[in-house]
Design a protein around this motif. Structure first.
Motif, PDB file in Angstrom:
ATOM      1  N   MET A   1      16.970 -11.726   0.815  1.00  0.00           N
ATOM      2  CA  MET A   1      16.560 -10.455   1.382  1.00  0.00           C
ATOM      3  C   MET A   1      15.718 -10.692   2.633  1.00  0.00           C
ATOM      4  SD  MET A   1      15.370  -7.901  -1.604  1.00  0.00           S
ATOM      5  CE  MET A   1      16.559  -6.885  -2.370  1.00  0.00           C
ATOM      6  N   THR A   2      15.850  -9.805   3.564  1.00  0.00           N
ATOM      7  CA  THR A   2      15.022  -9.885   4.763  1.00  0.00           C
ATOM      8  C   THR A   2      13.726  -9.114   4.520  1.00  0.00           C
ATOM      9  OG1 THR A   2      15.988  -7.894   5.708  1.00  0.00           O
ATOM     10  CG2 THR A   2      17.094  -9.988   6.204  1.00  0.00           C
ATOM     11  N   LYS A   3      12.826  -9.186   5.484  1.00  0.00           N
ATOM     12  CA  LYS A   3      11.565  -8.446   5.343  1.00  0.00           C
ATOM     13  C   LYS A   3      11.813  -6.962   5.127  1.00  0.00           C
ATOM     14  CE  LYS A   3       7.731 -10.841   7.463  1.00  0.00           C
ATOM     15  NZ  LYS A   3       6.759 -10.833   8.536  1.00  0.00           N
ATOM     16  N   ARG A   6      12.567  -6.036   1.476  1.00  0.00           N
ATOM     17  CA  ARG A   6      11.513  -6.203   0.480  1.00  0.00           C
ATOM     18  C   ARG A   6      11.066  -4.823   0.015  1.00  0.00           C
ATOM     19  NH1 ARG A   6       9.239 -11.166  -0.030  1.00  0.00           N
ATOM     20  NH2 ARG A   6       7.209 -10.375  -0.619  1.00  0.00           N
ATOM     21  N   ARG A   7      10.746  -4.735  -1.238  1.00  0.00           N
ATOM     22  CA  ARG A   7      10.305  -3.463  -1.803  1.00  0.00           C
ATOM     23  C   ARG A   7       8.810  -3.516  -2.059  1.00  0.00           C
ATOM     24  NH1 ARG A   7      15.130  -4.760  -4.109  1.00  0.00           N
ATOM     25  NH2 ARG A   7      16.745  -3.187  -3.990  1.00  0.00           N
ATOM     26  N   GLN A   8       8.226  -2.355  -2.047  1.00  0.00           N
ATOM     27  CA  GLN A   8       6.838  -2.247  -2.459  1.00  0.00           C
ATOM     28  C   GLN A   8       6.807  -1.404  -3.724  1.00  0.00           C
ATOM     29  OE1 GLN A   8       4.325  -0.872   0.739  1.00  0.00           O
ATOM     30  NE2 GLN A   8       4.083  -2.966   1.466  1.00  0.00           N
ATOM     31  N   TYR A   9       5.968  -1.833  -4.650  1.00  0.00           N
ATOM     32  CA  TYR A   9       5.880  -1.157  -5.933  1.00  0.00           C
ATOM     33  C   TYR A   9       4.416  -0.929  -6.247  1.00  0.00           C
ATOM     34  CZ  TYR A   9       6.366  -0.222 -10.917  1.00  0.00           C
ATOM     35  OH  TYR A   9       6.311   0.354 -12.151  1.00  0.00           O
ATOM     36  N   LYS A  10       4.107   0.295  -6.642  1.00  0.00           N
ATOM     37  CA  LYS A  10       2.733   0.649  -7.005  1.00  0.00           C
ATOM     38  C   LYS A  10       2.587   0.466  -8.512  1.00  0.00           C
ATOM     39  CE  LYS A  10      -0.495   4.516  -6.651  1.00  0.00           C
ATOM     40  NZ  LYS A  10      -0.626   5.908  -6.190  1.00  0.00           N
ATOM     41  N   GLY A  15      -5.525  -0.633 -15.756  1.00  0.00           N
ATOM     42  CA  GLY A  15      -6.238   0.509 -15.202  1.00  0.00           C
ATOM     43  C   GLY A  15      -6.494   0.456 -13.703  1.00  0.00           C
ATOM     44  N   LYS A  16      -6.103  -0.612 -13.049  1.00  0.00           N
ATOM     45  CA  LYS A  16      -6.331  -0.753 -11.613  1.00  0.00           C
ATOM     46  C   LYS A  16      -4.987  -0.714 -10.888  1.00  0.00           C
ATOM     47  CE  LYS A  16      -8.677  -3.563  -8.196  1.00  0.00           C
ATOM     48  NZ  LYS A  16      -9.443  -4.751  -7.897  1.00  0.00           N
ATOM     49  N   THR A  17      -4.967  -0.038  -9.724  1.00  0.00           N
ATOM     50  CA  THR A  17      -3.731   0.101  -8.959  1.00  0.00           C
ATOM     51  C   THR A  17      -3.550  -1.069  -8.002  1.00  0.00           C
ATOM     52  OG1 THR A  17      -3.914   2.515  -9.083  1.00  0.00           O
ATOM     53  CG2 THR A  17      -2.452   1.620  -7.391  1.00  0.00           C
ATOM     54  N   TYR A  18      -2.325  -1.591  -8.001  1.00  0.00           N
ATOM     55  CA  TYR A  18      -1.956  -2.699  -7.109  1.00  0.00           C
ATOM     56  C   TYR A  18      -0.653  -2.327  -6.408  1.00  0.00           C
ATOM     57  CZ  TYR A  18      -5.232  -5.504  -9.862  1.00  0.00           C
ATOM     58  OH  TYR A  18      -6.352  -5.979 -10.493  1.00  0.00           O
ATOM     59  N   ILE A  19      -0.537  -2.743  -5.165  1.00  0.00           N
ATOM     60  CA  ILE A  19       0.730  -2.608  -4.448  1.00  0.00           C
ATOM     61  C   ILE A  19       1.382  -3.987  -4.477  1.00  0.00           C
ATOM     62  CG2 ILE A  19       1.881  -2.071  -2.267  1.00  0.00           C
ATOM     63  CD1 ILE A  19       0.530   0.347  -3.595  1.00  0.00           C
ATOM     64  N   ILE A  20       2.526  -4.056  -5.142  1.00  0.00           N
ATOM     65  CA  ILE A  20       3.254  -5.308  -5.292  1.00  0.00           C
ATOM     66  C   ILE A  20       4.421  -5.276  -4.315  1.00  0.00           C
ATOM     67  CG2 ILE A  20       4.482  -6.824  -6.904  1.00  0.00           C
ATOM     68  CD1 ILE A  20       1.579  -6.264  -7.763  1.00  0.00           C
ATOM     69  N   SER A  21       4.590  -6.341  -3.570  1.00  0.00           N
ATOM     70  CA  SER A  21       5.675  -6.435  -2.605  1.00  0.00           C
ATOM     71  C   SER A  21       6.571  -7.601  -3.002  1.00  0.00           C
ATOM     72  CB  SER A  21       5.099  -6.665  -1.206  1.00  0.00           C
ATOM     73  OG  SER A  21       6.120  -6.781  -0.257  1.00  0.00           O
ATOM     74  N   GLY A  22       7.870  -7.355  -3.026  1.00  0.00           N
ATOM     75  CA  GLY A  22       8.787  -8.431  -3.388  1.00  0.00           C
ATOM     76  C   GLY A  22      10.227  -8.002  -3.278  1.00  0.00           C
ATOM     77  N   GLU A  23      11.099  -8.898  -3.641  1.00  0.00           N
ATOM     78  CA  GLU A  23      12.546  -8.676  -3.517  1.00  0.00           C
ATOM     79  C   GLU A  23      13.176  -8.182  -4.818  1.00  0.00           C
ATOM     80  OE1 GLU A  23      13.940 -12.436  -2.103  1.00  0.00           O
ATOM     81  OE2 GLU A  23      12.889 -12.247  -0.206  1.00  0.00           O
ATOM     82  N   ALA A  24      12.381  -8.042  -5.862  1.00  0.00           N
ATOM     83  CA  ALA A  24      12.918  -7.627  -7.155  1.00  0.00           C
ATOM     84  C   ALA A  24      13.321  -6.156  -7.132  1.00  0.00           C
ATOM     85  CB  ALA A  24      11.872  -7.877  -8.244  1.00  0.00           C
TER      86      ALA A  24
END
Length: 130
Positions: A1-3, A6-10, A15-24
């Motif tokens: 995958m190219t940039k 890439r997906r971002q997932y909240k 209990g804490k929010t994270y923004i996860i970035s990856g190709e999944a």
């Protein structure tokens, strides 16, 4: 995958929010988030006095341990596949050696039979042409 792919997932983890970035895929991100939260809850039940950092370290340790077991299992299965492939190759080569070879005599007889059939066919066609 190219940039751009890439997906971002909240994700909400412990209990804490994270923004996860990856190709999944999104279902993969969601499943990972759910499993992570489930394991954090289990650690909190087993070791409620540990700090969140220590719980996270314990979870990480358990995850890496599981990964090592799975890798060992994969390696073992690959080894079995290689052994089975070698066995198949051996059996195929043995089968090739056991195949009867055409001798010169049987080749001559086969050619003579074919020529005889051809002459008979030609004779039949010549008689019908008259």
């Amino acid at each position: 995958m190219t940039k751009q792919q890439r997906r971002q997932y909240k994700a909400i983890i412990a209990g804490k929010t994270y923004i996860i970035s990856g190709e999944a895929s999104l279902p993969h991100f969601k499943s990972t988030e759910e499993l992570l939260n489930k394991q954090i809850k289990q650690i909190k039940v087993v070791a409620p006095k540990l700090s969140q950092l220590d719980q996270a370290i314990l979870l990480t340790f358990n995850s890496i341990s599981d990964q090592l077991y799975k890798q060992a299992e994969i390696d073992e299965l690959r080894e079995k596949i290689d052994e089975m492939q070698a066995e198949i190759n051996l059996l195929q080569s043995q089968k090739e050696r056991l195949k009867p070879k055409k001798s010169a005599v049987s080749s001559i007889i086969a050619t003579a039979k074919q020529e005889s059939r051809t002459r008979a066919s030609n004779k039949i066609f010549k008689e019908t042409d008259k």
